[in-house]
Design a protein around this motif. Structure first.
Motif, PDB file in Angstrom:
ATOM      1  N   MET A   1       0.897  -1.191  -0.022  1.00 53.21           N
ATOM      2  CA  MET A   1       0.045  -0.017  -0.117  1.00 53.21           C
ATOM      3  C   MET A   1       0.761   1.290  -0.080  1.00 53.21           C
ATOM      4  SD  MET A   1      -3.048   0.879   2.359  1.00 53.21           S
ATOM      5  CE  MET A   1      -4.318   2.023   2.344  1.00 53.21           C
ATOM      6  N   ARG A   2       0.453   2.213  -0.714  1.00 50.22           N
ATOM      7  CA  ARG A   2       1.186   3.407  -0.806  1.00 50.22           C
ATOM      8  C   ARG A   2       0.246   4.592  -0.388  1.00 50.22           C
ATOM      9  NH1 ARG A   2       5.623   5.366  -4.202  1.00 50.22           N
ATOM     10  NH2 ARG A   2       5.343   7.541  -4.645  1.00 50.22           N
ATOM     11  N   LEU A   3       0.922   5.363   0.444  1.00 53.59           N
ATOM     12  CA  LEU A   3       0.257   6.440   0.934  1.00 53.59           C
ATOM     13  C   LEU A   3       0.430   7.789   0.124  1.00 53.59           C
ATOM     14  CD1 LEU A   3       1.023   6.115   4.871  1.00 53.59           C
ATOM     15  CD2 LEU A   3      -0.943   5.592   3.611  1.00 53.59           C
ATOM     16  N   THR A   4      -0.504   8.862   0.104  1.00 56.04           N
ATOM     17  CA  THR A   4      -0.132   9.757  -0.676  1.00 56.04           C
ATOM     18  C   THR A   4       0.734  10.713  -0.143  1.00 56.04           C
ATOM     19  OG1 THR A   4      -1.955  11.167   0.466  1.00 56.04           O
ATOM     20  CG2 THR A   4      -2.695   9.584  -1.588  1.00 56.04           C
ATOM     21  N   SER A   5       1.323  11.599  -0.737  1.00 55.95           N
ATOM     22  CA  SER A   5       2.072  12.619  -0.125  1.00 55.95           C
ATOM     23  C   SER A   5       1.347  13.508   0.960  1.00 55.95           C
ATOM     24  CB  SER A   5       2.819  13.762  -0.982  1.00 55.95           C
ATOM     25  OG  SER A   5       1.600  14.427  -2.082  1.00 55.95           O
ATOM     26  N   PHE A   6      -0.129  13.632   0.758  1.00 55.54           N
ATOM     27  CA  PHE A   6      -0.882  14.498   1.474  1.00 55.54           C
ATOM     28  C   PHE A   6      -0.768  13.961   2.889  1.00 55.54           C
ATOM     29  CE2 PHE A   6      -5.243  15.778   3.035  1.00 55.54           C
ATOM     30  CZ  PHE A   6      -5.180  17.057   2.610  1.00 55.54           C
ATOM     31  N   THR A   7      -0.899  12.670   3.029  1.00 58.02           N
ATOM     32  CA  THR A   7      -0.652  11.582   4.483  1.00 58.02           C
ATOM     33  C   THR A   7       0.852  11.731   4.937  1.00 58.02           C
ATOM     34  OG1 THR A   7      -2.745  10.317   3.570  1.00 58.02           O
ATOM     35  CG2 THR A   7      -1.179   9.454   5.248  1.00 58.02           C
ATOM     36  N   ASP A   8       1.644  11.543   3.934  1.00 61.12           N
ATOM     37  CA  ASP A   8       3.107  11.836   4.200  1.00 61.12           C
ATOM     38  C   ASP A   8       3.258  13.041   5.099  1.00 61.12           C
ATOM     39  OD1 ASP A   8       5.688  11.312   4.630  1.00 61.12           O
ATOM     40  OD2 ASP A   8       6.045  12.009   2.602  1.00 61.12           O
ATOM     41  N   PHE A   9       3.304  13.991   4.387  1.00 59.54           N
ATOM     42  CA  PHE A   9       3.239  15.435   4.904  1.00 59.54           C
ATOM     43  C   PHE A   9       2.372  15.619   6.139  1.00 59.54           C
ATOM     44  CE2 PHE A   9       3.943  17.003   0.322  1.00 59.54           C
ATOM     45  CZ  PHE A   9       5.177  16.370   0.724  1.00 59.54           C
ATOM     46  N   GLY A  10       1.073  14.988   6.316  1.00 60.01           N
ATOM     47  CA  GLY A  10       0.330  15.361   7.679  1.00 60.01           C
ATOM     48  C   GLY A  10       1.016  14.673   8.807  1.00 60.01           C
ATOM     49  N   LEU A  11       1.314  13.443   8.644  1.00 63.95           N
ATOM     50  CA  LEU A  11       1.948  12.581   9.459  1.00 63.95           C
ATOM     51  C   LEU A  11       3.120  13.166   9.930  1.00 63.95           C
ATOM     52  CD1 LEU A  11       1.409   8.918   8.050  1.00 63.95           C
ATOM     53  CD2 LEU A  11       0.692   9.821  10.270  1.00 63.95           C
ATOM     54  N   ARG A  12       4.276  13.808   9.061  1.00 64.34           N
ATOM     55  CA  ARG A  12       5.379  14.576   9.416  1.00 64.34           C
ATOM     56  C   ARG A  12       4.942  15.903  10.265  1.00 64.34           C
ATOM     57  NH1 ARG A  12       9.119  15.179   4.334  1.00 64.34           N
ATOM     58  NH2 ARG A  12       8.223  13.702   3.084  1.00 64.34           N
ATOM     59  N   ALA A  13       3.891  16.642  10.021  1.00 63.62           N
ATOM     60  CA  ALA A  13       3.471  17.659  10.778  1.00 63.62           C
ATOM     61  C   ALA A  13       3.141  17.392  12.037  1.00 63.62           C
ATOM     62  CB  ALA A  13       2.504  18.512   9.992  1.00 63.62           C
ATOM     63  N   LEU A  14       2.100  16.369  12.049  1.00 63.36           N
ATOM     64  CA  LEU A  14       1.723  15.734  13.468  1.00 63.36           C
ATOM     65  C   LEU A  14       2.710  15.251  14.383  1.00 63.36           C
ATOM     66  CD1 LEU A  14      -1.436  14.258  12.097  1.00 63.36           C
ATOM     67  CD2 LEU A  14      -1.353  16.214  13.469  1.00 63.36           C
ATOM     68  N   MET A  15       3.832  14.658  13.818  1.00 58.08           N
ATOM     69  CA  MET A  15       5.102  14.114  14.506  1.00 58.08           C
ATOM     70  C   MET A  15       5.604  15.108  15.239  1.00 58.08           C
ATOM     71  SD  MET A  15       6.159  10.969  11.957  1.00 58.08           S
ATOM     72  CE  MET A  15       7.552  10.893  12.490  1.00 58.08           C
ATOM     73  N   ARG A  16       5.918  16.409  14.487  1.00 56.74           N
ATOM     74  CA  ARG A  16       6.523  17.355  15.189  1.00 56.74           C
ATOM     75  C   ARG A  16       5.698  17.952  16.265  1.00 56.74           C
ATOM     76  NH1 ARG A  16      10.244  18.156  16.515  1.00 56.74           N
ATOM     77  NH2 ARG A  16      11.561  18.092  14.845  1.00 56.74           N
ATOM     78  N   MET A  17       4.543  18.318  15.950  1.00 60.30           N
ATOM     79  CA  MET A  17       3.448  18.931  16.925  1.00 60.30           C
ATOM     80  C   MET A  17       3.334  18.026  18.222  1.00 60.30           C
ATOM     81  SD  MET A  17       0.491  20.100  14.176  1.00 60.30           S
ATOM     82  CE  MET A  17      -0.628  20.741  15.489  1.00 60.30           C
ATOM     83  N   ALA A  18       3.419  16.668  18.135  1.00 59.03           N
ATOM     84  CA  ALA A  18       3.479  15.750  19.168  1.00 59.03           C
ATOM     85  C   ALA A  18       4.602  15.910  20.048  1.00 59.03           C
ATOM     86  CB  ALA A  18       3.376  14.243  18.734  1.00 59.03           C
ATOM     87  N   SER A  19       5.765  16.255  19.653  1.00 61.17           N
ATOM     88  CA  SER A  19       6.989  16.602  20.337  1.00 61.17           C
ATOM     89  C   SER A  19       7.054  17.834  21.449  1.00 61.17           C
ATOM     90  CB  SER A  19       8.038  16.853  19.423  1.00 61.17           C
ATOM     91  OG  SER A  19       7.912  17.988  18.673  1.00 61.17           O
ATOM     92  N   GLU A  20       6.026  18.675  21.009  1.00 57.87           N
ATOM     93  CA  GLU A  20       5.842  19.714  21.819  1.00 57.87           C
ATOM     94  C   GLU A  20       4.325  20.193  21.964  1.00 57.87           C
ATOM     95  OE1 GLU A  20       8.950  23.021  21.777  1.00 57.87           O
ATOM     96  OE2 GLU A  20       9.248  22.039  19.853  1.00 57.87           O
ATOM     97  N   PRO A  21       3.656  19.156  22.702  1.00 55.07           N
ATOM     98  CA  PRO A  21       2.039  19.291  22.404  1.00 55.07           C
ATOM     99  C   PRO A  21       1.498  20.586  23.078  1.00 55.07           C
ATOM    100  CG  PRO A  21       2.620  17.717  24.137  1.00 55.07           C
ATOM    101  CD  PRO A  21       3.950  18.225  23.413  1.00 55.07           C
ATOM    102  N   GLU A  22       2.151  21.156  23.847  1.00 55.04           N
ATOM    103  CA  GLU A  22       1.626  22.410  24.690  1.00 55.04           C
ATOM    104  C   GLU A  22       1.744  23.737  23.852  1.00 55.04           C
ATOM    105  OE1 GLU A  22       5.822  22.630  24.993  1.00 55.04           O
ATOM    106  OE2 GLU A  22       4.371  20.859  25.631  1.00 55.04           O
ATOM    107  N   ARG A  23       2.451  23.645  22.696  1.00 56.35           N
ATOM    108  CA  ARG A  23       2.701  24.796  21.839  1.00 56.35           C
ATOM    109  C   ARG A  23       1.873  24.810  20.491  1.00 56.35           C
ATOM    110  NH1 ARG A  23       7.774  24.707  18.302  1.00 56.35           N
ATOM    111  NH2 ARG A  23       7.257  26.551  17.295  1.00 56.35           N
ATOM    112  N   ALA A  24       1.683  26.096  20.060  1.00 63.47           N
ATOM    113  CA  ALA A  24       0.863  26.144  18.785  1.00 63.47           C
ATOM    114  C   ALA A  24       1.990  26.229  17.559  1.00 63.47           C
ATOM    115  CB  ALA A  24       0.011  27.342  18.961  1.00 63.47           C
ATOM    116  N   PHE A  25       1.741  25.477  16.511  1.00 61.89           N
ATOM    117  CA  PHE A  25       2.845  25.543  15.411  1.00 61.89           C
ATOM    118  C   PHE A  25       2.040  26.428  14.274  1.00 61.89           C
ATOM    119  CE2 PHE A  25       4.298  22.089  17.837  1.00 61.89           C
ATOM    120  CZ  PHE A  25       5.609  22.072  17.531  1.00 61.89           C
ATOM    121  N   SER A  26       2.842  27.307  13.782  1.00 61.54           N
ATOM    122  CA  SER A  26       2.149  27.964  12.432  1.00 61.54           C
ATOM    123  C   SER A  26       2.353  26.995  11.426  1.00 61.54           C
ATOM    124  CB  SER A  26       2.885  29.368  12.103  1.00 61.54           C
ATOM    125  OG  SER A  26       4.301  29.008  11.742  1.00 61.54           O
ATOM    126  N   THR A  27       1.663  27.234  10.351  1.00 63.36           N
ATOM    127  CA  THR A  27       1.850  26.313   9.099  1.00 63.36           C
ATOM    128  C   THR A  27       3.023  26.736   8.609  1.00 63.36           C
ATOM    129  OG1 THR A  27      -0.851  26.254   8.963  1.00 63.36           O
ATOM    130  CG2 THR A  27       0.486  25.685   6.952  1.00 63.36           C
TER     131      THR A  27
END
Length: 143
Positions: A1-27
């Motif tokens: 199964m191959r994931l789209t770049s949409f999902t790949d990029f979303g997972l990357r962003a969420l992985m970063r956000m999970a590293s500092e969950p108390e913080r808001a990240f700008s796009t």
């Protein structure tokens, strides 16, 4: 199964956000860090916000943060949201797709089982399990 770049990029962003969950990240910040299109990431964040995975706020001090603790967000849920409009094969499309062999096809059920197993495996892990380490603050140089 191959994931789209949409999902790949979303997972990357969420992985970063999970590293500092108390913080808001700008796009813009996330797009710059991962060298992604801001426009594309904005669409991803809107999809994640609509699903309640992230909360967004505009203006000063705004940005996106996780909508609930990372340990409560399964990777399977994220992939389901981000891949919701991507059928594994044409006959899985919401409109039934077009298939000339569908009355006698014995592949569809097997592909459906494989997709379900893939998502079930992802359901066993949460965003907290794959969070990136927080970025170290830049050292302050002496004058």
């Amino acid at each position: 199964m191959r994931l789209t770049s949409f999902t790949d990029f979303g997972l990357r962003a969420l992985m970063r956000m999970a590293s500092e969950p108390e913080r808001a990240f700008s796009t813009a910040e996330l797009a710059d860090e991962f060298e992604l299109s801001r426009h594309h990431l904005t669409k991803i964040m809107a999809t994640l916000a609509q699903a309640g995975i992230v909360l967004t706020r505009r203006g000063g001090g705004g940005g996106a943060r996780l909508g609930r603790p990372a340990g409560q967000i399964s990777l399977g849920d994220i992939v389901r949201v981000l891949e919701s409009d991507q059928a594994l094969v044409n006959c899985f499309a919401a409109d039934g797709g077009s298939c000339s062999i569908s009355p006698q096809c014995r592949l569809k059920a097997r592909l459906g089982s494989a997709e379900a197993a893939f998502l079930a495996e992802l359901d066993r892990s949460t965003l907290a399990d794959v969070a990136l380490p927080p970025l170290a603050a830049a050292p302050i140089s002496a004058p």
